[in-house]
Design a protein around this motif. Structure first.
Motif, PDB file in Angstrom:
ATOM      1  N   VAL A  74      35.941-106.607 -46.536  1.00 10.44           N
ATOM      2  CA  VAL A  74      36.396-107.993 -46.421  1.00 10.44           C
ATOM      3  C   VAL A  74      35.234-108.917 -46.064  1.00 10.44           C
ATOM      4  N   ASP A  75      34.374-108.447 -45.171  1.00 16.51           N
ATOM      5  CA  ASP A  75      33.150-109.160 -44.783  1.00 16.51           C
ATOM      6  C   ASP A  75      33.402-110.589 -44.300  1.00 16.51           C
ATOM      7  N   VAL A  76      34.272-110.725 -43.307  1.00 15.56           N
ATOM      8  CA  VAL A  76      34.459-111.997 -42.618  1.00 15.56           C
ATOM      9  C   VAL A  76      34.224-111.755 -41.138  1.00 15.56           C
ATOM     10  N   THR A  77      33.924-112.814 -40.411  1.00 15.83           N
ATOM     11  CA  THR A  77      33.679-112.676 -38.980  1.00 15.83           C
ATOM     12  C   THR A  77      34.997-112.408 -38.248  1.00 15.83           C
ATOM     13  N   ASN A  78      34.891-111.953 -37.015  1.00 15.40           N
ATOM     14  CA  ASN A  78      36.097-111.739 -36.197  1.00 15.40           C
ATOM     15  C   ASN A  78      36.874-113.037 -36.032  1.00 15.40           C
ATOM     16  N   GLU A  79      36.158-114.133 -35.860  1.00 12.23           N
ATOM     17  CA  GLU A  79      36.815-115.440 -35.706  1.00 12.23           C
ATOM     18  C   GLU A  79      37.551-115.831 -36.984  1.00 12.23           C
ATOM     19  N   GLU A  80      36.908-115.638 -38.128  1.00 12.88           N
ATOM     20  CA  GLU A  80      37.569-115.930 -39.406  1.00 12.88           C
ATOM     21  C   GLU A  80      38.808-115.042 -39.586  1.00 12.88           C
ATOM     22  N   MET A  81      38.700-113.773 -39.181  1.00  9.96           N
ATOM     23  CA  MET A  81      39.836-112.852 -39.285  1.00  9.96           C
ATOM     24  C   MET A  81      40.996-113.334 -38.415  1.00  9.96           C
ATOM     25  N   LYS A  82      40.699-113.765 -37.202  1.00 14.59           N
ATOM     26  CA  LYS A  82      41.748-114.289 -36.307  1.00 14.59           C
ATOM     27  C   LYS A  82      42.410-115.525 -36.912  1.00 14.59           C
ATOM     28  N   GLN A  83      41.595-116.418 -37.462  1.00 13.23           N
ATOM     29  CA  GLN A  83      42.126-117.632 -38.081  1.00 13.23           C
ATOM     30  C   GLN A  83      43.004-117.288 -39.288  1.00 13.23           C
ATOM     31  N   LEU A  84      42.532-116.366 -40.113  1.00 18.84           N
ATOM     32  CA  LEU A  84      43.283-115.970 -41.295  1.00 18.84           C
ATOM     33  C   LEU A  84      44.619-115.343 -40.905  1.00 18.84           C
ATOM     34  N   ARG A  85      44.601-114.462 -39.906  1.00 18.38           N
ATOM     35  CA  ARG A  85      45.857-113.861 -39.434  1.00 18.38           C
ATOM     36  C   ARG A  85      46.812-114.919 -38.918  1.00 18.38           C
ATOM     37  N   ALA A  86      46.284-115.870 -38.153  1.00 20.82           N
ATOM     38  CA  ALA A  86      47.130-116.930 -37.593  1.00 20.82           C
ATOM     39  C   ALA A  86      47.727-117.802 -38.702  1.00 20.82           C
ATOM     40  N   ILE A  87      46.921-118.178 -39.665  1.00 20.00           N
ATOM     41  CA  ILE A  87      47.404-119.034 -40.759  1.00 20.00           C
ATOM     42  C   ILE A  87      48.432-118.292 -41.614  1.00 20.00           C
ATOM     43  N   THR A  88      48.147-117.036 -41.972  1.00 22.09           N
ATOM     44  CA  THR A  88      49.098-116.308 -42.806  1.00 22.09           C
ATOM     45  C   THR A  88      50.393-116.015 -42.037  1.00 22.09           C
ATOM     46  N   ALA A  89      50.289-115.744 -40.740  1.00 13.96           N
ATOM     47  CA  ALA A  89      51.502-115.540 -39.928  1.00 13.96           C
ATOM     48  C   ALA A  89      52.329-116.824 -39.882  1.00 13.96           C
ATOM     49  N   LYS A  90      51.653-117.962 -39.763  1.00 11.55           N
ATOM     50  CA  LYS A  90      52.349-119.257 -39.749  1.00 11.55           C
ATOM     51  C   LYS A  90      53.053-119.500 -41.081  1.00 11.55           C
ATOM     52  N   ILE A  91      52.354-119.231 -42.179  1.00  9.24           N
ATOM     53  CA  ILE A  91      52.952-119.407 -43.509  1.00  9.24           C
ATOM     54  C   ILE A  91      54.168-118.502 -43.649  1.00  9.24           C
ATOM     55  N   LEU A  92      54.027-117.249 -43.264  1.00  9.68           N
ATOM     56  CA  LEU A  92      55.138-116.300 -43.366  1.00  9.68           C
ATOM     57  C   LEU A  92      56.345-116.770 -42.562  1.00  9.68           C
ATOM     58  N   MET A  93      56.128-117.184 -41.328  1.00  8.85           N
ATOM     59  CA  MET A  93      57.242-117.630 -40.485  1.00  8.85           C
ATOM     60  C   MET A  93      57.871-118.904 -41.045  1.00  8.85           C
ATOM     61  N   ASN A  94      57.056-119.823 -41.552  1.00 10.38           N
ATOM     62  CA  ASN A  94      57.601-121.047 -42.150  1.00 10.38           C
ATOM     63  C   ASN A  94      58.456-120.727 -43.368  1.00 10.38           C
ATOM     64  N   ILE A  95      57.989-119.806 -44.195  1.00  8.85           N
ATOM     65  CA  ILE A  95      58.761-119.412 -45.376  1.00  8.85           C
ATOM     66  C   ILE A  95      60.065-118.744 -44.942  1.00  8.85           C
ATOM     67  N   ARG A  96      59.988-117.837 -43.995  1.00  8.86           N
ATOM     68  CA  ARG A  96      61.191-117.125 -43.543  1.00  8.86           C
ATOM     69  C   ARG A  96      62.177-118.077 -42.889  1.00  8.86           C
ATOM     70  N   ASN A  97      61.659-119.053 -42.151  1.00 10.53           N
ATOM     71  CA  ASN A  97      62.547-120.016 -41.478  1.00 10.53           C
ATOM     72  C   ASN A  97      63.187-121.012 -42.454  1.00 10.53           C
ATOM     73  N   SER A  98      62.536-121.233 -43.603  1.00  6.07           N
ATOM     74  CA  SER A  98      63.082-122.189 -44.573  1.00  6.07           C
ATOM     75  C   SER A  98      63.944-121.507 -45.640  1.00  6.07           C
ATOM     76  N   ALA A  99      63.935-120.169 -45.657  1.00 13.86           N
ATOM     77  CA  ALA A  99      64.724-119.440 -46.660  1.00 13.86           C
ATOM     78  C   ALA A  99      66.207-119.589 -46.374  1.00 13.86           C
ATOM     79  N   PRO A 100      67.009-119.642 -47.419  1.00 11.08           N
ATOM     80  CA  PRO A 100      68.462-119.715 -47.216  1.00 11.08           C
ATOM     81  C   PRO A 100      68.958-118.503 -46.430  1.00 11.08           C
ATOM     82  N   GLN A 101      69.993-118.679 -45.633  1.00 12.40           N
ATOM     83  CA  GLN A 101      70.561-117.576 -44.857  1.00 12.40           C
ATOM     84  C   GLN A 101      71.028-116.475 -45.785  1.00 12.40           C
ATOM     85  N   GLY A 102      70.855-115.242 -45.321  1.00 11.76           N
ATOM     86  CA  GLY A 102      71.249-114.106 -46.132  1.00 11.76           C
ATOM     87  C   GLY A 102      70.144-113.590 -47.011  1.00 11.76           C
ATOM     88  N   LYS A 103      68.993-114.237 -46.985  1.00 11.64           N
ATOM     89  CA  LYS A 103      67.843-113.776 -47.808  1.00 11.64           C
ATOM     90  C   LYS A 103      66.801-113.165 -46.928  1.00 11.64           C
TER      91      LYS A 103
END
Length: 150
Positions: A121-150
């Protein structure tokens, strides 16, 4: 600005995320071959290395995988001797999945996998932390906006 700019591949977020996930899974699968694990089996094992034991419902909830996906994976990991199924003493209807000694030993063999993949991957630890945080945020936003039952 072209009215179709939003439909160009180069302007999509989904496409590089998809390709990255596909490539990362491929890297993991190549590294995991020596351990006789697929990537999905590996994430299940990481769960058990952390938790020790669980039931299918909790495993499914944590990994965000449905039971129809997990059941064959659990069966294969059980056949390999990495986890075992037992009836709960409190409620015999409930199956408890537990890491075996062989599964615990596999943890030691897998210890270098994250570092080997990290080198690709060759990114710094800080970049890895940022990437994890951003992708986790995107995932939670998508899951929270999905219709119930999905």
């Amino acid at each position: 600005m072209d009215k179709y700019d939003s439909l160009k591949i180069k302007n999509q977020l989904c496409f590089p995320l998809y390709l990255t996930a596909k490539e990362m899974t491929g890297v993991y699968n190549r590294k995991l071959k020596n351990l006789d694990l697929t990537y999905t089996q590996y994430i299940v094992m990481m769960y058990f290395w952390e938790k020790g034991s669980s039931n299918l419902k909790e495993l499914s909830k944590t990994l965000m995988l449905d039971s129809s996906t997990l059941t064959p994976i659990v069966k294969k990991l059980e056949a390999k001797g990495f986890i075992q199924k037992q009836r709960s003493e409190k409620d015999e209807r409930n199956l408890v999945l537990t890491l075996t000694k062989k599964g615990e030993q596999l943890k030691e063999e897998a210890l270098d996998i994250p570092f080997e993949v990290g080198r690709c991957v060759d990114v710094t630890n800080e970049e890895m932390k940022q990437l994890r945080a951003i992708t986790a945020k995107i995932l939670m936003n998508i899951r929270n906006s999905a219709p119930q039952g999905k």
